[in-house]
Motif scaffolding. Structure first.
Motif, mmCIF file in Angstrom:
data_model
loop_
_atom_site.group_PDB
_atom_site.id
_atom_site.type_symbol
_atom_site.label_atom_id
_atom_site.label_comp_id
_atom_site.label_asym_id
_atom_site.label_seq_id
_atom_site.Cartn_x
_atom_site.Cartn_y
_atom_site.Cartn_z
ATOM 1 N N ALA A 343 0.865 -1.183 0.000
ATOM 2 C CA ALA A 343 0.000 0.000 0.000
ATOM 3 C C ALA A 343 0.900 1.231 0.000
ATOM 4 O O ALA A 343 1.381 1.651 1.057
ATOM 5 N N PRO A 344 1.173 1.812 -1.174
ATOM 6 C CA PRO A 344 2.034 3.001 -1.233
ATOM 7 C C PRO A 344 1.451 4.150 -0.413
ATOM 8 O O PRO A 344 0.243 4.370 -0.405
ATOM 9 N N ILE A 345 2.327 4.870 0.273
ATOM 10 C CA ILE A 345 1.922 6.037 1.060
ATOM 11 C C ILE A 345 2.206 7.278 0.218
ATOM 12 O O ILE A 345 3.362 7.706 0.082
ATOM 13 N N THR A 346 1.168 7.842 -0.356
ATOM 14 C CA THR A 346 1.330 8.985 -1.248
ATOM 15 C C THR A 346 1.615 10.253 -0.446
ATOM 16 O O THR A 346 0.892 10.557 0.510
ATOM 17 N N PRO A 347 2.669 10.999 -0.789
ATOM 18 C CA PRO A 347 2.911 12.275 -0.104
ATOM 19 C C PRO A 347 1.686 13.190 -0.199
ATOM 20 O O PRO A 347 1.069 13.301 -1.263
ATOM 21 N N HIS A 348 1.329 13.833 0.906
ATOM 22 C CA HIS A 348 0.129 14.660 0.955
ATOM 23 C C HIS A 348 0.492 16.136 0.871
ATOM 24 O O HIS A 348 1.450 16.593 1.511
ATOM 25 N N ARG A 349 -0.280 16.859 0.103
ATOM 26 C CA ARG A 349 0.007 18.279 -0.143
ATOM 27 C C ARG A 349 -0.041 19.109 1.134
ATOM 28 O O ARG A 349 0.624 20.159 1.233
ATOM 29 N N ASP A 350 -0.817 18.689 2.139
ATOM 30 C CA ASP A 350 -0.969 19.475 3.364
ATOM 31 C C ASP A 350 -0.041 19.027 4.487
ATOM 32 O O ASP A 350 -0.100 19.568 5.588
ATOM 33 N N CYS A 351 0.792 18.026 4.229
ATOM 34 C CA CYS A 351 1.662 17.506 5.285
ATOM 35 C C CYS A 351 2.889 18.390 5.459
ATOM 36 O O CYS A 351 3.429 18.934 4.483
ATOM 37 N N PHE A 352 3.354 18.463 6.678
ATOM 38 C CA PHE A 352 4.519 19.298 7.000
ATOM 39 C C PHE A 352 5.809 18.738 6.427
ATOM 40 O O PHE A 352 6.822 19.447 6.358
ATOM 41 N N CYS A 353 5.823 17.466 5.996
ATOM 42 C CA CYS A 353 7.084 16.823 5.608
ATOM 43 C C CYS A 353 7.656 17.354 4.304
ATOM 44 O O CYS A 353 8.857 17.216 4.044
#
Length: 376
Positions: A343-353
């Protein structure tokens, strides 16, 4: 150079002029044509002789030096030749530690197949000795991960956990029965030292070693399935890669391996899940409140061992310089079928990372999806 046919590769003749090195499709290499004289010469490639001596012995087989050079070059390019004298000063220092090297020879043999260049395996195994890893959690999975990393040659493995070891923490390869009642961190530290098979590194030297990886193995299953993004902020801010693993109910989880700023993190996981399931934040808040907390979480012993082994293997692959399939991806397997799926973890636009749009992260997730498709 002291050419040596890799001991990890069994060889057999497919016919009178064709030799196969290796058994499995992942490693098998076919070399042809091989005449009888060359076949006899192969027996001399045991790593005890340099090329000048091999030239002399080859003359008795009517093989000129040029032909010897060509053969060694072909075999090296095919990945079946190692050099037990190569690898640099760190590898030489490892070879001087006879007891440690003998214990790690199976690991060295495996690395020689994954990293085929002569001396590369010894260099990477020696490099493990300069690495520092932190394991957060000393339950059935975490203690096993810590022991495996230490036993595989990682120079410093720190284990962080609180409370006292309980009977349910005991597991083969993990905390022993005698650890029950001891502080978990203390018992895990003793386990790590036993697994290392030698004296610990000097305290001052260990403290100065930068942290290469954190393996997050919470004993609370909720923190395994829904890791707290706030805990990861410090690691991401410090640029420290971290890998999640554990067991929740009847499901084993390995990943994601988070490369700060490069792949999806715990925060991305949480935000993405809330978008897909609007009720998720409400459920999570209730579970975290503790009102329905289970006193003894489910944790199948064999599943815990499988997760510990896979997590340690992914951690070692990363420490050895590769990007394992858990990079930006979570792998899951549930009892009783134990069918591993990704299950790939897609980078989220609102995440601080700040991982959104990072090419390396997207490539890692794409590679994981491709591997999952091939496995199916």
């Amino acid at each position: 150079m002291h050419p040596m046919l890799k001991p990890a590769l069994r060889r057999a003749w497919r016919d009178r002029a064709t030799v196969q090195f290796g058994i499995t499709p992942a490693q098998a290499v076919v070399v042809s044509p091989v005449d009888p004289a060359t076949g006899h010469f192969l027996e001399l490639l045991d790593g005890t002789q340099g090329l000048p001596i091999l030239y002399e012995r080859a003359r008795a087989l009517d093989l000129p030096p040029g032909q010897v050079d060509e053969l060694v070059t072909r075999l090296t390019a095919a990945g079946v030749v190692d050099d037990p004298t190569a690898g640099g000063p760190a590898a030489d220092a490892l070879r001087d530690r006879t007891d440690a090297l003998e214990r790690l020879r199976p690991d060295l043999a495996s690395l020689s197949l994954v990293h085929p260049e002569p001396g590369d395996a010894a260099a990477r195994l020696a490099a493990r000795g300069a690495v520092r890893v932190q394991v957060r959690g000393a339950g059935r999975v975490g203690a096993g991960v810590a022991a495996l990393l230490s036993g595989a040659g990682v120079g410093r493995v720190d284990v962080l956990d609180g409370g006292l070891a309980q009977p349910g923490d005991v597991a083969p390869g993990g905390l022993p029965v005698g650890a029950v009642g001891e502080r978990r961190a203390t018992a895990a530290g003793q386990l790590v030292r036993r697994a290392a098979g030698g004296p610990p590194r000097r305290a001052r030297e260990a403290e100065q070693t930068p942290l290469s990886l954190i393996v997050v193995v919470p004993r609370d299953p909720l923190d395994v399935y829904a890791p707290n993004a706030a805990d990861a902020e410090e690691w991401i801010g410090g640029g420290i890669p971290h890998l999640y693993a554990g067991v929740v109910e009847t499901t084993g989880l390995v990943g994601p391996l988070v490369l700060p700023g490069g792949t999806g993190c715990a925060g991305c996981l949480s935000l993405g899940r809330a978008e897909r399931d609007p009720a998720w934040p409400r459920l999570l808040a209730q579970w975290r409140s503790g009102r329905r907390h289970t006193a003894v979480p489910a944790c199948d012993l064999a599943l815990a061992a499988a997760v510990a082994g896979l997590a340690a293997a992914h951690a070692l692959a990363f420490l050895d310089g590769d990007l394992p399939a858990s990079t930006g991806t979570r792998w899951e397997a549930s009892l009783p079928q134990l069918d591993w799926r990704s299950a790939p973890i897609t980078p989220h636009r609102d995440c601080f990372c700040g991982a959104v749009g990072n090419t390396r992260g997207e490539q890692a997730a794409g590679a994981a999806r491709a591997q999952d498709t091939m496995a199916r």
